[in-house]
Design an enzyme around this catalytic site. Structure first.
Site, short mmCIF file in Angstrom:
data_model
loop_
_atom_site.label_atom_id
_atom_site.label_comp_id
_atom_site.label_asym_id
_atom_site.label_seq_id
_atom_site.Cartn_x
_atom_site.Cartn_y
_atom_site.Cartn_z
N ASP A 1 -0.16 5.16 1.04
CA ASP A 1 -0.41 6.11 2.14
C ASP A 1 -0.56 5.36 3.47
O ASP A 1 -1.40 4.46 3.59
CB ASP A 1 -1.67 6.92 1.87
CG ASP A 1 -1.59 7.67 0.55
OD1 ASP A 1 -1.03 8.78 0.54
OD2 ASP A 1 -2.06 7.14 -0.47
N ASP B 1 -1.78 -0.91 5.83
CA ASP B 1 -2.10 -0.36 7.16
C ASP B 1 -3.59 -0.23 7.40
O ASP B 1 -4.00 0.36 8.40
CB ASP B 1 -1.46 1.02 7.32
CG ASP B 1 -2.19 2.09 6.51
OD1 ASP B 1 -2.36 1.89 5.28
OD2 ASP B 1 -2.61 3.11 7.09
N ASP C 1 0.86 -1.17 0.00
CA ASP C 1 0.00 0.00 0.00
C ASP C 1 0.91 1.23 0.00
O ASP C 1 2.12 1.12 0.23
CB ASP C 1 -0.89 -0.05 1.25
CG ASP C 1 -1.75 1.19 1.41
OD1 ASP C 1 -2.40 1.59 0.43
OD2 ASP C 1 -1.74 1.77 2.50
#
Length: 222
Positions: A14, A175, A12
């Site tokens: 961000d 996240d 991922d």
């Protein structure tokens, strides 16, 4: 957890590789000012991140997670947001500690790396280019690259098809709940980072790491 069978790693963007909240919050509040709305706290905007820019604009306008802004208002806001954010992609955005070393170590082991983000491709690509991360990735998939984005399995399955590996040989590092859900749907390994935008303990990942650099030792074959 033994990760020696992993043949490629997807990341991922961000909250996993970079902390982009300062620039996203600045763009969101510039948009709100443009629309005649008062600013929001950066932590509030942080809670709205994770499903792509289109969703972020809805949430930044309404300040609600599941509400949608009026169509014409959203269109005005979206156009302004993208233009402003594209011009300030990396003013305050930083690469997390351990990311550059970790990506370099994985590449040294000849592991293909993929970027799978819900940020639109036209924003994700220049962002990683400006931060000097672009060359680490064999493939970049944005939220608008394919017909579906995370939590759909499609981006992960597409990456596996391109790389010629089985989904179980791919590890998805992220996240957010979207990252874990996409990995589960694809049949891939779900790895959470402890420092991201969500509480890693709530994600239900197979493994939680404190730094991307930790992956090197976990994937050693010797």
């Amino acid at each position: 957890m033994n990760l020696k069978h992993i043949q490629a790693v997807a990341f991922d963007l961000d909250g996993t590789l970079v902390d982009s909240i300062p620039d996203l919050a600045a763009a969101a509040n510039a948009m709100r000012e443009h629309l005649g709305l008062p600013p929001l706290d950066a932590e509030r905007i942080k809670s709205h991140v994770g499903d792509g820019i289109a969703s972020l604009v809805h949430r930044a306008i309404t300040d609600e997670r599941h509400a949608e802004a009026d169509g014409p208002l959203w269109e005005r806001g979206y156009r302004f947001f993208v233009q402003h954010y594209r011009g300030h992609l990396c003013d305050l955005t930083t690469v997390y500690a351990g990311v550059r070393d970790g990506l370099g170590l994985l590449r040294a082991r000849k592991l293909p790396l993929v970027l799978i983000t819900n940020k639109s491709e036209r924003l994700a690509v220049p962002l990683v280019e400006e931060l000097g991360l672009r060359d680490h990735f064999s493939l970049i998939l944005g939220g608008d690259t394919l017909a579906e984005k995370k939590p759909s399995a499609l981006p992960l399955l597409h990456a596996c098809q391109v790389l010629g590996i089985a989904p179980k040989e791919l590890a998805m590092v992220g996240d957010s709940p979207n990252d874990v859900a996409a990995a589960r749907a694809a049949g891939s390994v779900a790895i959470a980072v402890s420092y991201g935008y969500a509480d890693a303990a709530t994600l239900g990942a197979d493994l939680t790491i404190g730094s991307v650099a930790e992956l090197y030792d976990l994937m050693k074959n010797d």
